[in-house]
Write an enzyme that holds these catalytic residues in place. Structure first.
Site, PDB file in Angstrom:
ATOM      1  N   CYS A  49       0.850  -1.188   0.000  1.00  0.00           N
ATOM      2  CA  CYS A  49       0.000   0.000   0.000  1.00  0.00           C
ATOM      3  C   CYS A  49       0.890   1.244   0.000  1.00  0.00           C
ATOM      4  CB  CYS A  49      -0.900  -0.016   1.236  1.00  0.00           C
ATOM      5  SG  CYS A  49      -1.863   1.501   1.436  1.00  0.00           S
ATOM      6  N   ASP A  56      -0.377  -5.731   0.398  1.00  0.00           N
ATOM      7  CA  ASP A  56      -1.683  -6.017  -0.194  1.00  0.00           C
ATOM      8  C   ASP A  56      -1.552  -7.344  -0.932  1.00  0.00           C
ATOM      9  OD1 ASP A  56      -3.227  -3.758   0.537  1.00  0.00           O
ATOM     10  OD2 ASP A  56      -2.282  -2.567  -1.036  1.00  0.00           O
ATOM     11  N   GLU A  72       5.087 -15.675 -22.436  1.00  0.00           N
ATOM     12  CA  GLU A  72       5.675 -16.849 -21.801  1.00  0.00           C
ATOM     13  C   GLU A  72       5.333 -16.857 -20.307  1.00  0.00           C
ATOM     14  OE1 GLU A  72       8.398 -19.443 -19.913  1.00  0.00           O
ATOM     15  OE2 GLU A  72       8.691 -17.296 -19.724  1.00  0.00           O
ATOM     16  N   LEU A  73       4.927 -18.013 -19.772  1.00  0.00           N
ATOM     17  CA  LEU A  73       4.395 -18.102 -18.410  1.00  0.00           C
ATOM     18  C   LEU A  73       5.415 -17.785 -17.318  1.00  0.00           C
ATOM     19  CD1 LEU A  73       2.062 -21.211 -18.724  1.00  0.00           C
ATOM     20  CD2 LEU A  73       1.404 -18.801 -18.553  1.00  0.00           C
ATOM     21  N   HIS A  90      -3.923  -0.199  -5.736  1.00  0.00           N
ATOM     22  CA  HIS A  90      -4.622  -1.274  -6.454  1.00  0.00           C
ATOM     23  C   HIS A  90      -4.920  -0.854  -7.891  1.00  0.00           C
ATOM     24  CE1 HIS A  90      -6.510  -2.709  -2.379  1.00  0.00           C
ATOM     25  NE2 HIS A  90      -5.208  -2.824  -2.393  1.00  0.00           N
ATOM     26  N   GLU A  91      -5.429   0.358  -8.033  1.00  0.00           N
ATOM     27  CA  GLU A  91      -5.833   0.851  -9.354  1.00  0.00           C
ATOM     28  C   GLU A  91      -4.630   1.012 -10.281  1.00  0.00           C
ATOM     29  OE1 GLU A  91      -8.632   1.919  -6.162  1.00  0.00           O
ATOM     30  OE2 GLU A  91      -6.489   2.295  -6.385  1.00  0.00           O
TER      31      GLU A  91
END
Length: 140
Positions: A49, A56, A72-73, A90-91
């Site tokens: 945060c 978070d 690629e993973l 968050h945004e």
């Protein structure tokens, strides 16, 4: 040679080195003539945060229809883990992630849902999209 606890604490661990050196990479879409959808869940996303510095935690759900490239993973994992110590809202983090994925892969369509764990009795879910989703007949 026996390593002392102090030596281990001061040492940069291999996972930290991989995260630091990681970048989003793609490979050619193996089925460019077919519309299909890729779904990826990342249940252990963390960032901090920007106001309190507290961690978070979120589950990220990525869905996309690739164009000419597929992400690629392992690169996704390392990229997402790079946010662990970053102070970001968050945004902002949700929009940054989809912007970076779109920049590197240019998908036909992409959606990212960031479902953050409740804090202070507030539960936040952020969804962002890019492009136009092709209607697929998918059922399992």
């Amino acid at each position: 040679m026996i390593r002392q606890e102090k030596d281990i604490k001061d040492e940069i661990m291999y996972g930290e080195r991989e995260i630091e050196a990681g970048s989003l990479i793609c490979f050619p879409n193996p089925n460019i003539n077919r519309d299909y959808e890729i779904s990826i869940d990342f249940p252990e996303f963390t960032c901090k945060c920007p106001f309190s510095g507290y961690p978070d935690f979120a589950t990220l759900k990525i869905k996309y229809q690739p164009n000419t490239k597929v992400i690629e993973l392992k690169a996704i994992k390392l990229y997402l883990n790079s946010f662990r110590e970053k102070k970001i809202s968050h945004e902002e983090v949700t929009n940054k992630i989809i912007d970076d994925f779109v920049e590197v892969s240019d998908p036909k369509w992409m959606q990212l849902e960031a479902d953050f764990n409740p804090r202070g009795n507030v539960h936040t879910i952020i969804r962002v999209c890019h492009g136009k989703r092709n209607n697929l007949e998918l059922s399992l």
